[in-house]
Design an enzyme around this catalytic site. Structure first.
Site, PDB file in Angstrom:
ATOM      1  N   ASP A   8       0.869  -1.166   0.000  1.00  0.00           N
ATOM      2  CA  ASP A   8       0.000   0.000   0.000  1.00  0.00           C
ATOM      3  C   ASP A   8       0.914   1.227   0.000  1.00  0.00           C
ATOM      4  O   ASP A   8       2.127   1.107   0.220  1.00  0.00           O
ATOM      5  CB  ASP A   8      -0.889  -0.039   1.242  1.00  0.00           C
ATOM      6  CG  ASP A   8      -1.726   1.214   1.397  1.00  0.00           C
ATOM      7  OD1 ASP A   8      -2.417   1.601   0.437  1.00  0.00           O
ATOM      8  OD2 ASP A   8      -1.663   1.833   2.477  1.00  0.00           O
ATOM      9  N   ASP A  10      -0.200   5.256   0.896  1.00  0.00           N
ATOM     10  CA  ASP A  10      -0.490   6.227   1.952  1.00  0.00           C
ATOM     11  C   ASP A  10      -0.647   5.527   3.295  1.00  0.00           C
ATOM     12  O   ASP A  10      -1.452   4.597   3.437  1.00  0.00           O
ATOM     13  CB  ASP A  10      -1.782   6.981   1.637  1.00  0.00           C
ATOM     14  CG  ASP A  10      -1.698   7.783   0.348  1.00  0.00           C
ATOM     15  OD1 ASP A  10      -0.640   8.373   0.096  1.00  0.00           O
ATOM     16  OD2 ASP A  10      -2.699   7.819  -0.391  1.00  0.00           O
ATOM     17  N   ASP A 167      -1.317  -0.834   6.034  1.00  0.00           N
ATOM     18  CA  ASP A 167      -1.430  -0.235   7.364  1.00  0.00           C
ATOM     19  C   ASP A 167      -2.847  -0.182   7.908  1.00  0.00           C
ATOM     20  O   ASP A 167      -3.044   0.285   9.039  1.00  0.00           O
ATOM     21  CB  ASP A 167      -0.906   1.209   7.313  1.00  0.00           C
ATOM     22  CG  ASP A 167      -1.846   2.124   6.532  1.00  0.00           C
ATOM     23  OD1 ASP A 167      -2.435   3.041   7.124  1.00  0.00           O
ATOM     24  OD2 ASP A 167      -1.997   1.917   5.310  1.00  0.00           O
TER      25      ASP A 167
END
Length: 218
Positions: A8, A10, A167
């Site tokens: 991922d 951001d 995250d």
């Protein structure tokens, strides 16, 4: 087939929340809405631009207008490629990526950020050269947590053994639906306790990521 790690973007490799917050406030001001505090817009990140704008408008009691939502999505995306100056790389990321490449692993990106802004920020931060594939939120007809974008990244890498690193709740669900081992970076934008997110490994320091990946691919 090769081995690979898909990330991922951001909240995982970069902290883009300050740029997203600034962009959102400029957009809201143009349309006569009150600005947000940083923690407000941070909570909206992760499911792509249409969801982000819908959250912004809902927070200001204006979520009923589809025309306004569509207009603001278009305006936000138009300025998104330039929204890079406040974004920073998380500590240890650059070294970890170099070590993963040295381990003969191919690297890719699977993010809900649109592809062109994703590529723009990677280039701005000097990270683009590490990644053979970049799949953005507009690269396929579905966004995460649908597994399609992650599957597209895996296919693009031509990889057989893959770890997904993210995250958030969205990333955890995406990996689960794609049937891939998931390594959770605990210092990003998640809203839930670590124990509540399905994951195969969790880490807070990128210095440990190559070992984590090696264990999951073993």
């Amino acid at each position: 087939m090769s081995r690979a790690v898909v990330f991922d973007l951001d909240g995982t490799l970069i902290d883009s929340a300050p740029d997203i917050h600034a962009s959102a406030n400029r957009l809201m001001a143009r349309h006569g809405f009150a600005p947000f505090e940083p923690q407000e817009t941070r909570a909206f990140i992760g499911r792509g631009v249409p969801h982000f704008i819908a959250c912004c408008l809902a927070a200001r009691g204006a979520d009923g207008s589809a025309v306004l939502r569509a207009q603001m999505v278009e305006e936000f995306v138009a300025g998104y490629e330039a929204a890079v100056t406040l974004t920073t790389i998380y500590p240890g990321v650059q070294d970890a990526l170099a070590r993963l490449v040295a381990m003969d692993l191919r690297l890719g990106i699977c993010t809900n950020k649109p592809e062109r802004p994703a590529r723009a920020v990677l280039a701005h931060l000097g990270l683009a050269g590490h990644f053979d594939v970049v799949i953005g939120g507009d690269s396929t007809v579905q966004r995460k947590p649908d597994p399609m974008p992650l599957q597209a990244a895996v296919a693009g890498l031509g990889a057989g053994d893959v770890v997904y690193v993210g995250d958030s709740e969205v990333d955890a669900e995406t990996a689960e639906r794609a049937g891939l081992p998931f390594a959770l970076y605990t210092e990003g934008y998640r809203k839930s306790p670590v124990a509540d997110l399905p994951h195969h490994a969790a880490f807070s320091d990128f210095a440990t990521l190559p070992e984590v990946v090696n264990d999951l691919l073993r």
